[in-house]
Design a protein around this motif. Structure first.
Motif, PDB file in Angstrom:
ATOM      1  N   GLU A 135      38.495  -8.675 -64.116  1.00 21.10           N
ATOM      2  CA  GLU A 135      38.107  -9.209 -62.808  1.00 21.10           C
ATOM      3  C   GLU A 135      38.178 -10.756 -62.821  1.00 21.10           C
ATOM      4  N   ILE A 136      38.614 -11.291 -61.690  1.00 24.84           N
ATOM      5  CA  ILE A 136      38.772 -12.761 -61.570  1.00 24.84           C
ATOM      6  C   ILE A 136      37.466 -13.380 -61.126  1.00 24.84           C
ATOM      7  N   ASP A 137      37.117 -14.429 -61.807  1.00 29.73           N
ATOM      8  CA  ASP A 137      35.892 -15.138 -61.454  1.00 29.73           C
ATOM      9  C   ASP A 137      36.104 -15.894 -60.128  1.00 29.73           C
ATOM     10  N   ASP A 138      35.113 -15.794 -59.251  1.00 31.89           N
ATOM     11  CA  ASP A 138      35.228 -16.456 -57.935  1.00 31.89           C
ATOM     12  C   ASP A 138      35.256 -17.973 -58.051  1.00 31.89           C
ATOM     13  N   ASN A 139      34.734 -18.503 -59.094  1.00 33.94           N
ATOM     14  CA  ASN A 139      34.709 -19.957 -59.269  1.00 33.94           C
ATOM     15  C   ASN A 139      35.980 -20.481 -59.922  1.00 33.94           C
ATOM     16  N   ASP A 140      36.850 -19.541 -60.399  1.00 31.67           N
ATOM     17  CA  ASP A 140      38.106 -19.946 -61.041  1.00 31.67           C
ATOM     18  C   ASP A 140      39.182 -20.028 -59.955  1.00 31.67           C
ATOM     19  N   TYR A 141      39.304 -21.225 -59.357  1.00 35.70           N
ATOM     20  CA  TYR A 141      40.227 -21.359 -58.224  1.00 35.70           C
ATOM     21  C   TYR A 141      41.672 -21.229 -58.649  1.00 35.70           C
ATOM     22  N   ASP A 142      42.025 -21.690 -59.838  1.00 44.83           N
ATOM     23  CA  ASP A 142      43.415 -21.583 -60.290  1.00 44.83           C
ATOM     24  C   ASP A 142      43.831 -20.131 -60.426  1.00 44.83           C
ATOM     25  N   ALA A 143      42.935 -19.266 -60.987  1.00 46.50           N
ATOM     26  CA  ALA A 143      43.250 -17.850 -61.132  1.00 46.50           C
ATOM     27  C   ALA A 143      43.360 -17.184 -59.783  1.00 46.50           C
ATOM     28  N   LEU A 144      42.489 -17.584 -58.859  1.00 42.77           N
ATOM     29  CA  LEU A 144      42.566 -16.990 -57.519  1.00 42.77           C
ATOM     30  C   LEU A 144      43.880 -17.354 -56.839  1.00 42.77           C
ATOM     31  N   ASP A 145      44.307 -18.608 -56.973  1.00 42.25           N
ATOM     32  CA  ASP A 145      45.572 -19.033 -56.350  1.00 42.25           C
ATOM     33  C   ASP A 145      46.743 -18.280 -56.981  1.00 42.25           C
ATOM     34  N   ALA A 146      46.696 -18.078 -58.296  1.00 44.16           N
ATOM     35  CA  ALA A 146      47.792 -17.361 -58.967  1.00 44.16           C
ATOM     36  C   ALA A 146      47.862 -15.911 -58.497  1.00 44.16           C
ATOM     37  N   GLU A 147      46.723 -15.280 -58.267  1.00 44.82           N
ATOM     38  CA  GLU A 147      46.711 -13.893 -57.808  1.00 44.82           C
ATOM     39  C   GLU A 147      47.252 -13.814 -56.392  1.00 44.82           C
ATOM     40  N   VAL A 148      46.914 -14.782 -55.577  1.00 42.56           N
ATOM     41  CA  VAL A 148      47.420 -14.783 -54.199  1.00 42.56           C
ATOM     42  C   VAL A 148      48.937 -14.934 -54.182  1.00 42.56           C
ATOM     43  N   VAL A 149      49.464 -15.836 -55.028  1.00 45.56           N
ATOM     44  CA  VAL A 149      50.915 -16.026 -55.112  1.00 45.56           C
ATOM     45  C   VAL A 149      51.593 -14.733 -55.568  1.00 45.56           C
ATOM     46  N   LYS A 150      50.980 -14.045 -56.495  1.00 49.73           N
ATOM     47  CA  LYS A 150      51.572 -12.799 -57.008  1.00 49.73           C
ATOM     48  C   LYS A 150      51.625 -11.731 -55.923  1.00 49.73           C
ATOM     49  N   GLN A 151      50.577 -11.616 -55.157  1.00 50.55           N
ATOM     50  CA  GLN A 151      50.553 -10.619 -54.091  1.00 50.55           C
ATOM     51  C   GLN A 151      51.597 -10.953 -53.012  1.00 50.55           C
ATOM     52  N   ARG A 152      51.748 -12.254 -52.686  1.00 52.14           N
ATOM     53  CA  ARG A 152      52.753 -12.646 -51.678  1.00 52.14           C
ATOM     54  C   ARG A 152      54.157 -12.334 -52.168  1.00 52.14           C
ATOM     55  N   GLU A 153      54.422 -12.608 -53.450  1.00 54.77           N
ATOM     56  CA  GLU A 153      55.753 -12.302 -53.978  1.00 54.77           C
ATOM     57  C   GLU A 153      56.028 -10.797 -53.935  1.00 54.77           C
ATOM     58  N   TRP A 154      55.017 -10.015 -54.197  1.00 53.96           N
ATOM     59  CA  TRP A 154      55.204  -8.546 -54.154  1.00 53.96           C
ATOM     60  C   TRP A 154      55.452  -8.078 -52.723  1.00 53.96           C
ATOM     61  N   ASP A 155      54.767  -8.699 -51.768  1.00 53.23           N
ATOM     62  CA  ASP A 155      55.011  -8.341 -50.362  1.00 53.23           C
ATOM     63  C   ASP A 155      56.425  -8.748 -49.934  1.00 53.23           C
ATOM     64  N   ASP A 156      56.875  -9.914 -50.341  1.00 53.71           N
ATOM     65  CA  ASP A 156      58.239 -10.330 -50.007  1.00 53.71           C
ATOM     66  C   ASP A 156      59.266  -9.383 -50.625  1.00 53.71           C
ATOM     67  N   PHE A 157      59.022  -8.883 -51.845  1.00 52.52           N
ATOM     68  CA  PHE A 157      59.952  -7.962 -52.482  1.00 52.52           C
ATOM     69  C   PHE A 157      60.034  -6.650 -51.719  1.00 52.52           C
TER      70      PHE A 157
END
Length: 345
Positions: free
Chosen positions: A307-329
């Motif tokens: 699970e991603i820590d809510d205070n870890d903004y870098d991890a949250l941004d990386a997860e968001v980018v990953k989900q967007r790339e999967w949606d584009d695919f």
């Protein structure tokens, strides 16, 4: 070859038998050897000849006592007892029952003669000790053993006096003859029980052997043909007449195969036309697993996603980018786009 003992007197013949008995007792030969058995047969014939002569002379009578007989005549009482002892040494298994019966008969004759001469009181049958009172039976055996040992010692002393310079040798010899008869009475009374037990077992073994031989004879194949000569001469497949399988004597005339079509047809009645299962699904899987056709286990289970820590903004941004790339695919590659003309949903 003539029998040299045919015209020998009964006293001399009995003396020879006693010498043969002593030689037999001190022999080093095995009791089952042929030479030993020949000696046994020789002594038995000599004693039987003496007994026959005693019966021809009607030497012993119930109307007389030991006082009416000479010392040499008293010794002849032991002939039947000695013959019973010798017969027990015979080791032929096929004649064991008859030999034991003869030995028992001679023992009984010996005791009956001693009773007629008032040496002992014999009723025609040795009394057997009761099995219930084992202690009393043991005490009786001990007492009889002590009496027998005492009598053996007395006979040895009388024999020593007889070999010495005793003044009254005739009285010593007569007393020795009576003591030997009394000692033999004790021995015979003990031997009768043993002979009766062995005779019972020998008869049982003979009956078992006889029944076993009869069973073997019943199972033995007969020399005659037992096949039915009246057999079918019709071919069951073609229905045409053929030569009979057996001739008039019951002998086969051509090769044939024994079948049981009737039972096979009977088993097929009221059965479905399709093959029925012979085992359940669980039994089949168990059998396949035993054969090694089912792979069980596998690799390691995937580790649960952290699970991603809510205070870890870098991890949250990386997860968001990953989900967007999967949606584009998924937008660029809709479901079924890779199929070559078929199964497009």
């Amino acid at each position: 070859m003539e029998d040299t003992n045919a015209d020998v007197s009964v006293g001399l013949g009995f003396s020879r038998a006693q010498q043969q008995l002593k030689a037999l007792a001190s022999s080093n030969l095995a009791s089952t050897s042929d030479e030993y058995q020949k000696q046994v047969q020789s002594v038995a014939k000599q004693l039987q000849r003496c007994i026959d002569q005693i019966q021809q002379l009607s030497l012993f009578s119930s109307n007389e006592t030991t006082d009416d007989y000479s010392t040499s005549e008293l010794k002849l009482i032991l002939a039947t007892a000695y013959l019973g002892d010798v017969l027990q040494k015979t080791t032929l298994p096929n004649t064991r029952v008859s030999v034991l019966e003869q030995a028992l008969t001679n023992y009984q004759k010996f005791l009956a003669t001693c009773q007629d001469l008032s040496i002992i009181k014999y009723t025609g049958k040795v009394q057997k000790a009761k099995q219930a009172d084992a202690g009393q039976t043991r005490m009786q055996k001990i007492e009889r053993f002590k009496q027998q040992r005492a009598m053996e010692q007395e006979t040895k002393e009388l024999e020593a006096r007889l070999m010495g310079d005793d003044d009254d040798l005739e009285e010593v010899e007569r007393e020795l003859a009576i003591k030997l008869v009394l000692l033999k009475v004790h021995q015979v009374q003990d031997d009768i029980h043993l002979v009766e037990r062995e005779l019972e077992m020998a008869r049982q073994m003979a009956d078992m052997k006889r029944s076993r031989d009869e069973q073997q004879d019943d199972r033995a194949p007969s020399s005659e043909w037992r096949l039915d000569p009246h057999s079918y001469n019709v071919d069951l497949q073609t229905g045409q007449q053929t030569r009979p399988i057996f001739n008039e004597r019951g002998q086969p005339t051509r090769p044939f195969v024994l079948t049981n079509n009737r039972q096979m047809i009977k088993d097929q009645v009221f059965r479905p036309g399709w093959a029925l299962p012979t085992m359940s699904v669980d039994e089949y899987l168990q059998q396949e697993q035993e054969r090694g056709n089912i792979i069980s286990g596998g690799g390691k289970e995937p580790e649960p996603k952290a699970e991603i820590d809510d205070n870890d903004y870098d991890a949250l941004d990386a997860e968001v980018v990953k989900q967007r790339e999967w949606d584009d695919f998924k937008d660029d590659n809709p479901r079924g786009a890779g199929n070559m003309g078929g199964n497009r949903g």
